[in-house]
Design a protein around this motif. Structure first.
Motif, PDB file in Angstrom:
ATOM      1  N   THR A 477     -29.143  52.670  24.913  1.00 59.01           N
ATOM      2  CA  THR A 477     -30.489  53.084  25.317  1.00 59.01           C
ATOM      3  C   THR A 477     -31.484  52.886  24.188  1.00 59.01           C
ATOM      4  OG1 THR A 477     -29.539  54.698  26.847  1.00 59.01           O
ATOM      5  CG2 THR A 477     -31.834  55.016  26.200  1.00 59.01           C
ATOM      6  N   HIS A 480     -32.416  49.378  24.032  1.00 54.99           N
ATOM      7  CA  HIS A 480     -32.938  48.856  25.301  1.00 54.99           C
ATOM      8  C   HIS A 480     -31.976  47.862  25.924  1.00 54.99           C
ATOM      9  CE1 HIS A 480     -36.843  50.789  25.114  1.00 54.99           C
ATOM     10  NE2 HIS A 480     -36.885  50.468  23.815  1.00 54.99           N
ATOM     11  N   THR A 482     -29.985  46.340  28.747  1.00 56.96           N
ATOM     12  CA  THR A 482     -30.204  46.350  30.201  1.00 56.96           C
ATOM     13  C   THR A 482     -29.008  46.921  30.951  1.00 56.96           C
ATOM     14  OG1 THR A 482     -29.390  44.070  30.304  1.00 56.96           O
ATOM     15  CG2 THR A 482     -31.767  44.388  30.066  1.00 56.96           C
ATOM     16  N   GLU A 485     -29.295  50.921  31.442  1.00 58.24           N
ATOM     17  CA  GLU A 485     -30.427  51.577  32.078  1.00 58.24           C
ATOM     18  C   GLU A 485     -29.971  52.425  33.259  1.00 58.24           C
ATOM     19  OE1 GLU A 485     -33.227  48.659  33.169  1.00 58.24           O
ATOM     20  OE2 GLU A 485     -33.852  48.188  31.110  1.00 58.24           O
ATOM     21  N   ALA A 487     -30.614  53.824  36.934  1.00 58.80           N
ATOM     22  CA  ALA A 487     -31.330  53.351  38.125  1.00 58.80           C
ATOM     23  C   ALA A 487     -30.749  54.005  39.363  1.00 58.80           C
ATOM     24  CB  ALA A 487     -31.234  51.833  38.242  1.00 58.80           C
ATOM     25  N   ARG A 491     -32.521  46.634  41.264  1.00 55.35           N
ATOM     26  CA  ARG A 491     -33.750  46.216  40.611  1.00 55.35           C
ATOM     27  C   ARG A 491     -34.682  45.440  41.553  1.00 55.35           C
ATOM     28  NH1 ARG A 491     -32.688  42.630  35.483  1.00 55.35           N
ATOM     29  NH2 ARG A 491     -31.438  44.496  35.069  1.00 55.35           N
ATOM     30  N   ASP A 585     -37.199  56.454  39.789  1.00 52.87           N
ATOM     31  CA  ASP A 585     -36.382  55.626  38.907  1.00 52.87           C
ATOM     32  C   ASP A 585     -37.078  55.382  37.573  1.00 52.87           C
ATOM     33  OD1 ASP A 585     -34.224  54.185  38.125  1.00 52.87           O
ATOM     34  OD2 ASP A 585     -34.842  52.335  39.115  1.00 52.87           O
ATOM     35  N   LYS A 589     -35.862  56.529  33.793  1.00 56.14           N
ATOM     36  CA  LYS A 589     -35.749  55.584  32.690  1.00 56.14           C
ATOM     37  C   LYS A 589     -36.530  56.054  31.471  1.00 56.14           C
ATOM     38  CE  LYS A 589     -34.879  51.447  35.443  1.00 56.14           C
ATOM     39  NZ  LYS A 589     -35.361  50.108  35.834  1.00 56.14           N
ATOM     40  N   GLU A 592     -34.288  58.541  29.640  1.00 60.22           N
ATOM     41  CA  GLU A 592     -32.903  58.080  29.574  1.00 60.22           C
ATOM     42  C   GLU A 592     -32.194  58.585  28.328  1.00 60.22           C
ATOM     43  OE1 GLU A 592     -30.453  53.852  30.031  1.00 60.22           O
ATOM     44  OE2 GLU A 592     -32.652  53.895  29.973  1.00 60.22           O
TER      45      GLU A 592
END
Length: 725
Positions: A477, A480, A482, A485, A487, A491, A585, A589, A592
């Protein structure tokens, strides 16, 4: 630095002051100052140089912070030549008769340094005697405070009591059997199993019987040798008779012995009224109470001796207050006598404290060495350092070791039992149950192995799933990543549904231009406008057709576009729902990292708790030790307050100082508190704390000032003493 080292250092400094002041007084009284050449000649002599070297070595203990050992002080005294030839080896020459004033002064300084170091040893000995007695007294308090502990103590000491009882029976029976043999010959004793035998235990009975039989055989052999070879037939006839006589003698003596033992046991059972009137537990409690009283009295006597030593020993006074040049020398002699008397009389438990103190002071006043000082001659005056050195040497060689041996014997006799006595029941229970424990382990071997494997697998899964994996996600996290993440929906789901809705609305408008734009055809600009409105959530063309068909629902459902418009609105509702979910969502994020730490927290807490528990079991923690020592410090401060409270009651008589016993106990508590402060207080606070403790032990200002110092210690160091508890 301990309280003993501080006291030795202060006394050594005071001795230097008074000895130098004495030199100044003598030179001023004579009115003559020796020239520099004469000083150099005297100070450069081998004798003076040797004495100065020994003085320096005797002072080195104070400089290093620790008093000298007894063996080193004895060795330095022997090297000084002040002892007689009987006390030293031939390699150390005796003191010469002709002395200069400087040599005499250096000898006095030497014996003064030795006295100060001996003072420290005696003080340390008394402190080491008093402090361990508190643990033994606490042990007896635990035994007397609980009946179950008393029963356990009775069980623990039962084999030892049986051994003592057997030894008493043995020696009593042995003495009676020996007295019986001395009273009459063995072959003339009248045996009656119920008469006059009143002692226990065998020992020399078998030896006596064996000796009697051996003597009988030896006499027979000698008789055979004298009688000659012609009497072989008679000797063959006498052999069985001798064996019968020997067997009769042995059986008769064994009957005598068993009769003595039975009678002794019966008489001991009758005479021991305490065991007949009280249970074994009550007898053991009475014994524990007696031992506790002995230890308390021993502790009080030792504390009184320490108080007398500190209050009356080596009181030099101020250098300018010296009345004559021999005053500080007399103080040295009186202090050595005082130390000797304290060591000799501290362990006399027959007298009370008042009698003990009077005996000490009377012994010092009536000491022959001190009495003879009033009748000194010039030659005797020159030998005073040697006499004092010999007495110090005797004190170091015999006084202190003898006191330590006697103290250890008393403490061993009245103290807690040995570990073998205290733990033999547990050891026996473990040995007896070891076969059962081993059988259980063997029968459940597979279960135990599976349990251990399961515990290992659970620990491994917990570590990787609840500690390692959350940490890995938190790191992802932060970077960053992916893949890390959070969710709720996929996406590209919202994008696909929104484009599908645009196509549905555009196709509907192209198929129904009259409803959508109010014309028979639709232009590209109008289609672009409709697309932009759909992205914003406006599906007006569909709603117009829906409104029109709703006027005639059945006709619109069959011939119109009612069903188609409804399905497009369902698609729009789906898009609206996905828009709302996408907002949630996005909120997740944004937090997170917080959720990552929340997921890691349980694993971290469980891991820290387990690690702390294991550290507590295997080796302990430094904070736990500090907490234990902080609680001990609080108890020591409580004991000091109790000492001052007890002395305050005595001040109603006008006495403003505490007794010698309380002074000794106070020094013991201060000594213990100095040791505890090293681990409890921070480094920058220890110096101030030691200064307060030194002021607390100073009795010259009275107990009121000491109570104020104790209050200052309570509030000044409460942050560490209370926080660590």
């Amino acid at each position: 630095m301990s309280i003993v080292a501080d006291q030795v250092r202060r006394l050594s400094e005071r001795l230097d002051e008074v000895s130098l002041a004495e030199l100044g007084l003598r030179d001023g009284h004579q009115g003559v100052h020796p020239s520099a050449a004469e000083d150099a000649t005297v100070l450069s002599s081998p004798r003076v140089q040797e004495l100065l070297r020994i003085v320096k070595n005797l002072s080195s203990g104070s400089a290093s912070g620790q008093p000298l050992q007894s063996a080193r002080i004895q060795r330095l005294l022997m090297q000084s030549g002040l002892l007689t030839e009987d006390d030293t080896s031939a390699m150390y020459p005796p003191v010469v008769k002709t002395k200069t004033d400087y040599e005499s002064d250096i000898e006095w300084l030497l014996v003064g340094k030795a006295t100060v170091q001996t003072f420290g040893l005696v003080m340390s000995t008394l402190l080491d005697d008093i402090i361990p007695l508190g643990n033994d007294i606490w042990y007896w308090d635990e035994i007397l405070g609980s009946y179950s502990d008393s029963v356990l103590y009775t069980v623990q000491t039962s084999p030892l009591r049986m051994w003592w009882w057997s030894k008493e029976i043995y020696y009593d029976s042995l003495s009676r059997f020996q007295s019986l043999n001395r009273a009459m010959p063995p072959n003339e004793i009248v045996h009656d199993d119920d008469e006059f035998f009143r002692s226990p235990v065998p020992g020399e009975l078998i030896t006596h019987a064996h000796t009697f039989g051996t003597k009988h055989h030896t006499d027979s052999d000698n008789a055979d040798e004298v009688s000659g070879a012609g009497e072989t037939d008679g000797a063959g006839d006498e052999g069985p008779d001798l064996e019968v006589d020997l067997s009769l003698t042995l059986s008769r003596q064994w009957r005598q012995f068993y009769s003595i033992v039975r009678t002794s046991i019966a008489e001991r059972s009758i005479t021991d009224l305490r065991r007949r009137l009280f249970s074994r537990v009550d007898v053991c409690r009475a014994e524990a109470q007696e031992k506790r009283q002995q230890l308390c009295q021993l502790r009080e006597m030792s504390a009184a001796g320490l108080g007398i030593l500190m209050g009356e020993g080596l009181r030099f006074g101020q250098p300018h207050a010296l009345r004559d040049e021999n005053e500080w020398k007399s103080v040295l002699e009186q202090s050595v006598v005082l130390m000797d008397m304290i060591l000799k009389n501290t362990l006399s438990l027959e007298s009370n404290l008042q009698e003990f103190e009077e005996k000490i002071f009377n012994s010092v006043k009536e000491d022959p060495g001190l009495i003879m000082q009033a009748y000194n001659t010039v030659e005797a005056e020159a030998e005073r350092p040697a006499v004092l050195a010999r007495r110090i040497f005797y004190l170091l060689q015999q006084g202190i070791p003898g006191h330590l041996w006697s103290m250890n014997q008393l403490a061993r006799h009245n103290g807690r039992p040995s570990r073998l006595v205290r733990y033999w029941p547990a050891a026996v229970a473990l040995i007896v149950s070891s076969s059962t424990i081993l059988r259980i382990l063997i029968n459940r071997q597979d279960d135990i192995v599976n349990w251990i494997r399961g515990l290992g697998a659970t620990t491994r899964d917990f570590w990787f799933n609840w500690v390692v994996e959350p940490v890995r996600k938190i790191i992802g996290t932060i970077r960053h990543d992916t893949n890390s993440e959070i969710a709720i929906m996929s996406r590209d789901s919202l994008k696909a549904d929104r484009e599908s809705l645009e196509r549905m609305v555009v196709d509907f408008a192209c198929d129904n231009p009259n409803v959508a734009v109010g014309a028979s055809s639709i232009t590209d600009s109008q289609i672009t406008e409709i697309r932009s409105k759909v992205k914003e959530g406006d599906v007006t063309p569909v709603l117009r057709a829906y409104e029109k068909d709703m006027k005639q629902p059945f006709v619109g459902a069959i011939k119109g576009d009612l069903v188609r418009s409804l399905l497009i609105q369902v698609q729009k509702t789906k898009v609206d729902l996905e828009v709302a979910i996408s907002g949630i969502d996005a909120l997740l994020k944004s937090q997170e990292l917080v959720f990552g730490f929340v997921g890691l927290t349980p694993g971290i807490f469980v891991t820290i708790g387990v690690v702390q528990y294991l550290r507590t079991i295997f080796g302990g923690r430094k904070s736990v030790r500090k907490s234990r020592k902080a609680r001990s410090s609080v108890r020591v401060l409580r004991n000091i307050d109790r000492i001052f409270s007890a002395s305050t009651v005595g001040q109603l008589t006008g006495d403003s100082l505490i007794s010698y016993k309380d002074h000794g106990l106070l020094l013991c508590e201060i000594h213990a508190l100095r040791k505890l402060a090293h681990d409890v207080l921070p480094r920058d606070m220890r110096k101030e704390f030691i200064e307060d403790l030194d002021e607390l032990g100073n009795l010259s200002k009275g107990t009121k000032m000491q109570m104020r110092v104790l209050d200052r210690i309570h509030w000044a160091y409460a942050e560490w003493l209370v926080k660590m508890r």
